[in-house]
Design an enzyme around this catalytic site. Structure first.
Site, mmCIF file in Angstrom:
data_model
loop_
_atom_site.group_PDB
_atom_site.id
_atom_site.type_symbol
_atom_site.label_atom_id
_atom_site.label_comp_id
_atom_site.label_asym_id
_atom_site.label_seq_id
_atom_site.Cartn_x
_atom_site.Cartn_y
_atom_site.Cartn_z
ATOM 1 N N ASP A 18 47.104 45.168 54.760
ATOM 2 C CA ASP A 18 48.104 45.381 53.710
ATOM 3 C C ASP A 18 47.511 45.141 52.317
ATOM 4 O OD1 ASP A 18 50.561 45.922 52.623
ATOM 5 O OD2 ASP A 18 51.479 44.027 53.187
ATOM 6 N N GLY A 19 48.027 45.862 51.351
ATOM 7 C CA GLY A 19 47.674 45.595 49.950
ATOM 8 C C GLY A 19 46.888 46.707 49.261
ATOM 9 N N ARG A 22 48.750 47.872 45.970
ATOM 10 C CA ARG A 22 48.652 46.930 44.849
ATOM 11 C C ARG A 22 47.229 46.891 44.296
ATOM 12 N NH1 ARG A 22 51.247 42.312 48.169
ATOM 13 N NH2 ARG A 22 51.149 43.987 49.695
ATOM 14 N N HIS A 35 44.042 53.415 49.421
ATOM 15 C CA HIS A 35 43.892 53.684 50.856
ATOM 16 C C HIS A 35 42.450 54.090 51.183
ATOM 17 C CE1 HIS A 35 48.039 53.030 51.558
ATOM 18 N NE2 HIS A 35 48.480 54.129 50.956
ATOM 19 N N LEU A 129 32.784 47.286 71.551
ATOM 20 C CA LEU A 129 34.107 46.927 71.030
ATOM 21 C C LEU A 129 35.148 47.999 71.331
ATOM 22 C CD1 LEU A 129 35.984 45.231 69.069
ATOM 23 C CD2 LEU A 129 35.171 46.766 67.265
ATOM 24 N N LEU A 201 55.666 40.427 60.419
ATOM 25 C CA LEU A 201 54.953 41.279 61.386
ATOM 26 C C LEU A 201 55.196 42.764 61.143
ATOM 27 C CD1 LEU A 201 55.434 39.360 64.756
ATOM 28 C CD2 LEU A 201 53.379 39.502 63.356
ATOM 29 N N GLU A 213 48.066 33.602 67.434
ATOM 30 C CA GLU A 213 47.924 32.767 66.242
ATOM 31 C C GLU A 213 48.004 33.689 65.033
ATOM 32 O OE1 GLU A 213 47.721 29.461 66.029
ATOM 33 O OE2 GLU A 213 47.977 29.371 68.208
#
Ligand code: FPP
Length: 251
Positions: A18-19, A22, A35, A129, A201, A213
């Site tokens: 997120d962010g 901004r 983005h 991964l 969330l 967590e």
């Protein structure tokens, strides 16, 4: 390979990136500029995760709610996916990353679906991964789909009649989620990180993160780097996970 100050690595990390908006605004730039920077940040974090030997990484790239944004931003994000695949796929293949998409990504424009399918196909034999990108994903949608799938299966097999089993169990639902054994078989996230200072969330993996967590950082996603990532993983490794029990019982 893993020079972290811990052996207690999370098996699965989920990230709400997120962010971006901004970050762009602070620079007097359009949201898409943010983005684009966010996509670069994502690539670096994927490679860092692979190098640390972590098994699963899931990122929230486009939610079922993100369609509410301007057409310009939504179509810009879909184009960014195409550019991302074109520019980063080879490096991801070399890093032995196996990519999957969770969410109803087939609802995206054809060219973006094609790019994503290519990425999935070209990485399918990689055994490093497991990198899951959540696109047109929503946690409530995930659960609703799972329940509908269970109903359809029972109708087809007339299962409740044959077995006398009428109750839907937690296990049934878990199995039918995008992350479930019937689909990608991804364990629940151990650690969920959200950048940009928001502490919620936002419909991301809501079933799966019941015991994750949570770590929130004020850093905006395009500024999130490997050093901070490592420090958050170390912070996770010092946490005491009890899953509703008490420590001694878990041991
Ligand atoms: C949240 O920031 C970010 C998103 C909704 C999009 C995340 C997408 C990327 C990181 C791009 C890379 C993805 C791919 C698959 C190429 P925001 O726009 O909500 O930021 P704000 O809260 O500051 O407005």
């Amino acid at each position: 390979m893993n020079d972290l100050k811990t052996n207690n690595l999370p098996r699965h990390i989920a990230i709400i990136m997120d962010g971006n908006g901004r970050w762009a605004k602070h620079r007097g730039k359009p949201r898409l500029f943010g983005h684009r920077a966010g996509a670069t940040s994502m690539k670096k974090i994927v490679i860092a995760t692979a190098k640390m030997g972590i098994e699963y990484l899931t990122v929230y790239a486009f939610s079922t709610e993100n369609w509410k944004r301007s057409t310009e931003e939504v179509s810009g994000l879909f184009k960014l996916i195409i550019q991302y695949v074109a520019s980063e796929l080879n490096e991801l293949i070399d890093a032995n990353v196996h990519i999957n998409v969770i969410g109803d990504y087939k609802k995206l424009p054809d060219a973006s679906v094609k790019a994503l399918d290519k990425m999935i196909d070209k990485t399918k034999y990689n055994d490093g991964l497991k990198f899951n990108i959540a696109i047109n994903y929503g946690g409530r949608d995930d659960i609703t789909r799972a329940v509908n799938q269970i109903i359809r299966e029972r109708e087809i097999n007339n299962l409740s009649f044959k077995t006398g089993k009428t109750e839907v169990t937690e296990d049934d639902i878990s199995k039918h989620l995008y992350t479930g054994k019937m689909n990608f078989d991804i364990p629940d996230p151990d650690l969920l990180i959200r950048t940009s200072g928001e502490q919620r969330l936002s419909n991301f993996l809501i079933w799966q993160s019941s015991y994750s967590e949570l770590i929130f950082t004020k850093t905006l996603w395009p500024d999130f780097d490997e050093e901070e990532y490592r420090s958050l993983i170390e912070a996770y490794s010092n946490r005491d996970r009890r899953y509703g029990g008490i420590k001694e019982e878990i041991k």
